[in-house]
Design a protein around this motif. Structure first.
Motif, PDB file in Angstrom:
ATOM      1  N   UNK A  73       0.857  -1.187   0.000  1.00 51.05           N
ATOM      2  CA  UNK A  73       0.000   0.000   0.000  1.00 51.05           C
ATOM      3  C   UNK A  73       0.894   1.237   0.000  1.00 51.05           C
ATOM      4  N   UNK A  74       0.892   2.004  -1.100  1.00 55.12           N
ATOM      5  CA  UNK A  74       1.712   3.217  -1.145  1.00 55.12           C
ATOM      6  C   UNK A  74       1.191   4.292  -0.184  1.00 55.12           C
ATOM      7  N   UNK A  75       2.037   5.232   0.203  1.00 50.93           N
ATOM      8  CA  UNK A  75       1.594   6.336   1.055  1.00 50.93           C
ATOM      9  C   UNK A  75       0.391   7.054   0.422  1.00 50.93           C
ATOM     10  N   UNK A  76      -0.539   7.466   1.290  1.00 55.67           N
ATOM     11  CA  UNK A  76      -1.699   8.239   0.843  1.00 55.67           C
ATOM     12  C   UNK A  76      -2.833   7.424   0.260  1.00 55.67           C
ATOM     13  N   UNK A  77      -2.700   6.097   0.180  1.00 50.48           N
ATOM     14  CA  UNK A  77      -3.733   5.228  -0.387  1.00 50.48           C
ATOM     15  C   UNK A  77      -4.717   4.823   0.703  1.00 50.48           C
ATOM     16  N   UNK A  78      -5.999   5.064   0.477  1.00 52.36           N
ATOM     17  CA  UNK A  78      -7.025   4.681   1.454  1.00 52.36           C
ATOM     18  C   UNK A  78      -7.209   3.163   1.380  1.00 52.36           C
ATOM     19  N   UNK A  79      -7.087   2.526   2.534  1.00 53.38           N
ATOM     20  CA  UNK A  79      -7.192   1.071   2.605  1.00 53.38           C
ATOM     21  C   UNK A  79      -7.745   0.649   3.959  1.00 53.38           C
ATOM     22  N   UNK A  80      -8.356  -0.520   3.984  1.00 61.02           N
ATOM     23  CA  UNK A  80      -8.872  -1.124   5.200  1.00 61.02           C
ATOM     24  C   UNK A  80      -9.089  -2.600   4.930  1.00 61.02           C
ATOM     25  N   UNK A  81      -9.448  -3.360   5.972  1.00 62.73           N
ATOM     26  CA  UNK A  81      -9.680  -4.791   5.805  1.00 62.73           C
ATOM     27  C   UNK A  81     -10.863  -5.232   6.662  1.00 62.73           C
ATOM     28  N   UNK A  82     -11.431  -6.371   6.268  1.00 62.98           N
ATOM     29  CA  UNK A  82     -12.414  -7.076   7.089  1.00 62.98           C
ATOM     30  C   UNK A  82     -12.052  -8.546   7.015  1.00 62.98           C
ATOM     31  N   UNK A  83     -11.903  -9.186   8.182  1.00 61.43           N
ATOM     32  CA  UNK A  83     -11.551 -10.607   8.236  1.00 61.43           C
ATOM     33  C   UNK A  83     -12.784 -11.440   7.903  1.00 61.43           C
ATOM     34  N   UNK A  84     -12.697 -12.234   6.852  1.00 62.12           N
ATOM     35  CA  UNK A  84     -13.807 -13.098   6.444  1.00 62.12           C
ATOM     36  C   UNK A  84     -13.800 -14.411   7.215  1.00 62.12           C
ATOM     37  N   UNK A  85     -12.686 -14.691   7.865  1.00 64.74           N
ATOM     38  CA  UNK A  85     -12.512 -15.849   8.738  1.00 64.74           C
ATOM     39  C   UNK A  85     -11.321 -15.508   9.628  1.00 64.74           C
ATOM     40  N   UNK A  86     -11.035 -16.303  10.649  1.00 68.18           N
ATOM     41  CA  UNK A  86      -9.869 -15.980  11.477  1.00 68.18           C
ATOM     42  C   UNK A  86      -8.621 -15.843  10.596  1.00 68.18           C
ATOM     43  N   UNK A  87      -7.834 -14.792  10.862  1.00 61.56           N
ATOM     44  CA  UNK A  87      -6.672 -14.475  10.025  1.00 61.56           C
ATOM     45  C   UNK A  87      -5.446 -14.197  10.875  1.00 61.56           C
ATOM     46  N   UNK A  88      -4.309 -14.449  10.265  1.00 65.65           N
ATOM     47  CA  UNK A  88      -3.029 -14.004  10.807  1.00 65.65           C
ATOM     48  C   UNK A  88      -2.275 -13.362   9.657  1.00 65.65           C
ATOM     49  N   UNK A  89      -1.780 -12.154   9.899  1.00 67.96           N
ATOM     50  CA  UNK A  89      -1.042 -11.428   8.862  1.00 67.96           C
ATOM     51  C   UNK A  89       0.198 -10.780   9.467  1.00 67.96           C
ATOM     52  N   UNK A  90       1.173 -10.524   8.598  1.00 70.39           N
ATOM     53  CA  UNK A  90       2.358  -9.757   8.963  1.00 70.39           C
ATOM     54  C   UNK A  90       2.325  -8.473   8.155  1.00 70.39           C
ATOM     55  N   UNK A  91       2.488  -7.341   8.819  1.00 71.49           N
ATOM     56  CA  UNK A  91       2.595  -6.035   8.173  1.00 71.49           C
ATOM     57  C   UNK A  91       3.988  -5.476   8.422  1.00 71.49           C
ATOM     58  N   UNK A  92       4.526  -4.829   7.413  1.00 69.11           N
ATOM     59  CA  UNK A  92       5.765  -4.068   7.555  1.00 69.11           C
ATOM     60  C   UNK A  92       5.459  -2.637   7.140  1.00 69.11           C
ATOM     61  N   UNK A  93       5.947  -1.672   7.907  1.00 73.12           N
ATOM     62  CA  UNK A  93       5.729  -0.257   7.629  1.00 73.12           C
ATOM     63  C   UNK A  93       7.074   0.451   7.544  1.00 73.12           C
ATOM     64  N   UNK A  94       7.256   1.208   6.475  1.00 70.91           N
ATOM     65  CA  UNK A  94       8.462   2.012   6.339  1.00 70.91           C
ATOM     66  C   UNK A  94       8.100   3.390   5.807  1.00 70.91           C
ATOM     67  N   UNK A  95       8.455   4.462   6.483  1.00 63.87           N
ATOM     68  CA  UNK A  95       9.067   4.468   7.822  1.00 63.87           C
ATOM     69  C   UNK A  95       8.068   3.955   8.866  1.00 63.87           C
ATOM     70  N   UNK A  96       8.543   3.597  10.045  1.00 61.12           N
ATOM     71  CA  UNK A  96       7.657   3.070  11.077  1.00 61.12           C
ATOM     72  C   UNK A  96       6.548   4.057  11.446  1.00 61.12           C
ATOM     73  N   UNK A  97       5.391   3.531  11.774  1.00 63.10           N
ATOM     74  CA  UNK A  97       4.310   4.359  12.295  1.00 63.10           C
ATOM     75  C   UNK A  97       4.594   4.675  13.755  1.00 63.10           C
ATOM     76  N   UNK A  98       4.504   5.936  14.117  1.00 64.40           N
ATOM     77  CA  UNK A  98       4.799   6.331  15.504  1.00 64.40           C
ATOM     78  C   UNK A  98       3.923   5.609  16.495  1.00 64.40           C
ATOM     79  N   UNK A  99       2.675   5.323  16.126  1.00 61.51           N
ATOM     80  CA  UNK A  99       1.754   4.649  17.046  1.00 61.51           C
ATOM     81  C   UNK A  99       2.261   3.277  17.464  1.00 61.51           C
ATOM     82  N   UNK A 100       3.115   2.650  16.654  1.00 60.50           N
ATOM     83  CA  UNK A 100       3.620   1.319  16.959  1.00 60.50           C
ATOM     84  C   UNK A 100       4.991   1.352  17.633  1.00 60.50           C
ATOM     85  N   UNK A 101       5.645   2.488  17.659  1.00 55.93           N
ATOM     86  CA  UNK A 101       6.983   2.535  18.225  1.00 55.93           C
ATOM     87  C   UNK A 101       7.060   3.388  19.479  1.00 55.93           C
ATOM     88  N   UNK A 102       5.936   3.937  19.929  1.00 53.89           N
ATOM     89  CA  UNK A 102       5.929   4.781  21.137  1.00 53.89           C
ATOM     90  C   UNK A 102       6.186   3.948  22.368  1.00 53.89           C
TER      91      UNK A 102
END
Length: 108
Positions: A79-108
């Motif tokens: 997902x490039x910067x500025x792209x509106x995105x979201x998800x809905x789990x259709x069944x139990x899910x496990x995912x890995x996300x990588x963010x660059x640069x890091x989101x401050x909310x995850x590194x505080x």
């Protein structure tokens, strides 16, 4: 180099419909694991500066926002910067996300 063990991540956050583990981070990247229950939603949003890459470990997700599609175990997307995105789990899910640069909310 830092090694983060599954049982001792940088952070664990309980979410409505799931859990987020911040696995590892540097000044340039953060790696996050999500376990989502069926029906869990990530509301459409955009990251102004960060690129997000996602790998679906298990389950199926409905992508929402600028792109509408079903993704399942083994699929990945970026997902490039500025792209509106979201998800809905259709069944139990496990995912890995990588963010660059890091989101401050995850590194505080």
């Amino acid at each position: 180099m830092d090694i983060t063990e599954w049982d001792d991540p940088e952070r664990i956050d309980d979410l409505e419909g799931g859990q987020r583990r911040v696995l590892s981070s540097t000044d340039d990247l953060v790696l996050v694991h999500y376990a989502l229950e069926e029906g869990a939603e990530g509301e459409p949003h955009a990251h102004e500066e960060a690129t997000q890459a996602t790998f679906v470990i298990e389950g199926r997700l409905e992508l929402r926002g600028e792109y509408s599609r079903i993704v399942e175990a083994g699929d990945s997307y970026a997902v490039p910067p500025g792209t509106i995105h979201g998800v809905r789990a259709l069944e139990p899910c496990r995912v890995i996300d990588a963010f660059t640069p890091p989101l401050e909310a995850y590194t505080e």
